[in-house]
Write a protein that holds these residues in place. Sequence first.
Motif, short mmCIF file in Angstrom:
data_model
loop_
_atom_site.label_atom_id
_atom_site.label_comp_id
_atom_site.label_asym_id
_atom_site.label_seq_id
_atom_site.Cartn_x
_atom_site.Cartn_y
_atom_site.Cartn_z
N TRP A 14 7.40 11.97 6.81
CA TRP A 14 7.83 12.78 7.94
C TRP A 14 9.28 13.23 7.72
O TRP A 14 9.62 14.39 7.91
CB TRP A 14 7.68 11.97 9.23
CG TRP A 14 7.75 12.77 10.48
CD1 TRP A 14 6.83 13.67 10.93
CD2 TRP A 14 8.78 12.74 11.46
NE1 TRP A 14 7.24 14.18 12.14
CE2 TRP A 14 8.43 13.63 12.48
CE3 TRP A 14 9.97 12.02 11.57
CZ2 TRP A 14 9.23 13.84 13.60
CZ3 TRP A 14 10.77 12.22 12.68
CH2 TRP A 14 10.39 13.13 13.69
N GLY A 15 10.12 12.30 7.29
CA GLY A 15 11.52 12.63 7.04
C GLY A 15 11.68 13.64 5.91
O GLY A 15 12.53 14.54 5.98
N GLU A 16 10.88 13.50 4.87
CA GLU A 16 10.95 14.45 3.76
C GLU A 16 10.53 15.85 4.20
O GLU A 16 11.12 16.85 3.79
CB GLU A 16 10.09 13.98 2.58
CG GLU A 16 10.13 14.89 1.37
CD GLU A 16 11.48 14.96 0.66
OE1 GLU A 16 11.58 15.79 -0.26
OE2 GLU A 16 12.42 14.22 1.01
N THR A 17 9.53 15.92 5.05
CA THR A 17 9.10 17.22 5.56
C THR A 17 10.22 17.88 6.36
O THR A 17 10.53 19.06 6.15
CB THR A 17 7.84 17.07 6.45
OG1 THR A 17 6.79 16.53 5.64
CG2 THR A 17 7.41 18.40 7.02
N ILE A 18 10.85 17.13 7.23
CA ILE A 18 11.94 17.68 8.03
C ILE A 18 13.12 18.05 7.13
O ILE A 18 13.74 19.11 7.31
CB ILE A 18 12.36 16.71 9.14
CG1 ILE A 18 11.20 16.57 10.14
CG2 ILE A 18 13.62 17.18 9.85
CD1 ILE A 18 11.40 15.50 11.18
N GLY A 19 13.41 17.22 6.15
CA GLY A 19 14.47 17.54 5.20
C GLY A 19 14.19 18.81 4.43
O GLY A 19 15.09 19.61 4.18
N THR A 20 12.94 19.01 4.05
CA THR A 20 12.56 20.22 3.32
C THR A 20 12.68 21.45 4.20
O THR A 20 13.16 22.51 3.76
CB THR A 20 11.13 20.07 2.77
OG1 THR A 20 11.09 18.92 1.92
CG2 THR A 20 10.70 21.30 1.99
N LEU A 21 12.26 21.34 5.45
CA LEU A 21 12.38 22.47 6.38
C LEU A 21 13.84 22.86 6.59
O LEU A 21 14.18 24.04 6.60
CB LEU A 21 11.72 22.13 7.72
CG LEU A 21 10.20 22.02 7.71
CD1 LEU A 21 9.70 21.44 9.03
CD2 LEU A 21 9.56 23.36 7.42
N THR A 22 14.72 21.86 6.76
CA THR A 22 16.14 22.18 6.97
C THR A 22 16.75 22.74 5.69
O THR A 22 17.51 23.70 5.75
CB THR A 22 16.93 20.95 7.46
OG1 THR A 22 16.83 19.90 6.52
CG2 THR A 22 16.44 20.50 8.82
#
Length: 112
Positions: A52-60
């Motif tokens: 989940w954190g990697e997904t949010i990091g990728t989006l940002t």
Amino acid sequence: MADRQDGSLLVQLAQWGSAMGLEEAMQAVWADDFDPETASAQDLLVSRVLNWGETIGTLTKNGLIDTDLVLDWWWVAGVWARVGPAARALRDKQGVPELYENFEALAAKQSS
């Protein structure tokens, strides 16, 4: 600057987190008996937080959601401190330094 589209995506991320059982995973990560130094990315709940954190990091990273909005909403640095050791151990084991790098980079922005 965040706009309505960022807000909408943030709500969708919260809904996705709820649907994937993120609350249970976060409770496990914040439990008194959770040891960040012995945690494993093979643990389903740790893996859930990492993904989940990697997904949010990728989006940002790619400008698809406002970074400041995300950092205002979620204590990324604190969560990374709990699950980061498991991510680094998996990187070492697999020989892939890119694993979870966007999550880590986002956390570094908050802690600096």
